[in-house]
Enzyme design. Structure first.
Site, PDB file in Angstrom:
ATOM      1  CB  THR A   1      46.746  38.875  91.870  1.00 33.77           C
ATOM      2  OG1 THR A   1      46.664  38.390  93.199  1.00 33.77           O
ATOM      3  CG2 THR A   1      46.539  37.733  90.892  1.00 33.77           C
TER       4      THR A   1
ATOM      5  CG  HIS B   1      52.487  38.205  91.361  1.00 33.56           C
ATOM      6  ND1 HIS B   1      53.812  38.009  91.653  1.00 33.56           N
ATOM      7  CD2 HIS B   1      51.883  38.504  92.540  1.00 33.56           C
ATOM      8  CE1 HIS B   1      54.004  38.178  92.956  1.00 33.56           C
ATOM      9  NE2 HIS B   1      52.850  38.483  93.514  1.00 33.56           N
TER      10      HIS B   1
END
Ligand code: NAD
Ligand code: ZN
Length: 341
Positions: free
Chosen positions: A40, A43
């Protein structure tokens, strides 16, 4: 305090001085010692479509961490200054139907540390006291920093009964690798892991998998024959987020098998629904961890022989965050830790 901040709505991550977070009456302030980088965070760093539509800037990122309690809000009970802790990174509303029914992992208003509210890649993080989890003395700091992704592995692996079952895990990322250890710990028979990355398949082997298959060259069918596995896998743990891996899994499941889906596909993934229907498969989506049963089980297993420490392949000082992000991006790693002390 020093923190890693998503400061601008463009690719990048920046080390900055920001205000130490407030501690409300229901909150606990934690002095962060070790953190771990999650997909995450990559990202968010890369600022892909998901990040751009989800993350308000500026935002202190990071949600995998451990540290020591620095201050405790007046309404918090059972937590004291100096305790060694981690925290559940999903903060739930307490008011929706699922929360009220005790299914907090299914809250419809979940807010994420380091995603929707200030995170843990910082010297201090403030979280609700109800989210704080005490780390037992016999669990080392490094493992304390990866309880969040270990919790993903535990939640996924424990969704179906694994005792005596044959298990296929697609994706030997950090979570898939830890799922191998969990499946072994709870008594699976054969554990087959697939990936396309030999470095990671070696980590899965070290974790106790029976066969590690690079699907670009190895045949799942051959491995099954080799193991004497005649009918198909009983349980599948999808941990790659790759449509091709899900297809491989469905193809090799036994009738009546169960598939727990943790991996997040980048796009719509085609499925031949005939396979699901005629094989009578059960599919279960998995998000986060059960609050707080996954934490209880995970810590109990760590205290009784579950050893996931070999998934940690790198640890760098927090100041070398750029290098650490590069290592994670390369894929030639398990979990990569940052030290904030
Ligand atoms: P990761 O991206 O590091 O691991 C995925 C692995 O899949 C990589 O090692 C990759 O080489 C491998 N892979 C690629 N193509 C493959 C193929 N065809 N067959 C088999 N393997 C293949 O991710 P991670 O941190 O271990 O997380 C695993 C997955 O779970 C990711 O998709 C992540 O986004 C997702 N995730 C979901 C939740 C949740 O709550 N549902 C939480 C954390 C992570
Ligand atoms: Zn809720």
């Amino acid at each position: 305090m020093r923190a890693l901040v998503k400061a601008k709505a463009e690719p990048g991550i920046w080390a900055e001085d920001v205000d130490t977070p407030d501690v409300g009456p229901n909150d606990v302030l934690i002095r962060v010692h070790k953190t771990s980088i999650c997909g995450t965070d990559l990202h968010i760093e890369a600022w892909d479509d998901w990040a751009a539509s989800t993350i308000p800037v500026p935002m202190v990122i990071g949600h995998e961490f451990m540290g020591l309690v620095e201050a405790v809000g007046s309404e918090v009970e059972g937590i004291g200054v100096g305790m060694r802790v981690s925290a559940e990174g999903h903060i739930v509303c307490g008011r929706c139907r699922n929360c009220q029914a005790g299914r907090r992992h299914l809250c419809v208003h979940t807010s994420g540390i380091g995603v929707n509210r200030p995170g843990a890649f910082a010297e201090y993080v403030s979280v609700p006291g109800s989210n704080v989890q005490l780390i037992p003395d016999d669990v080392p700091d490094e493992v304390g920093a990866i309880l969040d992704p270990l919790g993903n592995a535990v939640h996924t692996a424990l969704n179906f009964d694994l005792v005596g079952e044959d298990v296929i895990i697609t994706g030997a990322g950090p979570i898939g690798i830890m799922a191998v250890a969990v499946a072994r710990h709870v008594g699976a028979r054969w554990i087959v892991v697939t990936d396309v990355n030999d470095y990671r398949l070696k980590l899965a082997e070290d974790m106790g998998a029976d066969r590690e298959l690079n699907v670009t060259v190895d045949s799942i069918r051959d491995a099954m024959t080799d193991l004497g596995l005649k009918e198909g896998f009983d349980v599948g743990l999808e941990m790659s987020g790759q449509p091709a891996a899900l297809h491989d899994m469905i193809t090799h499941m036994n009738n009546g098998g169960g598939i727990a889906l943790l991996g997040i596909p980048p796009r719509q993934a085609p499925i031949d629904w005939n396979d699901i229907v005629f094989k009578g498969l059960t599919l279960q989506g998995i998000y986060g961890r059960r609050m707080f049963e996954t934490w209880y089980k995970m810590l109990a297993m760590l205290q009784t022989g579950l050893d996931v420490s070999s998934v940690i392949t790198h640890e760098l000082p927090a100041s070398q965050y750029a290098e650490a992000f590069d290592i994670v991006r390369s894929g030639e790693c398990g979990k990569v830790l940052l030290d904030w002390t």
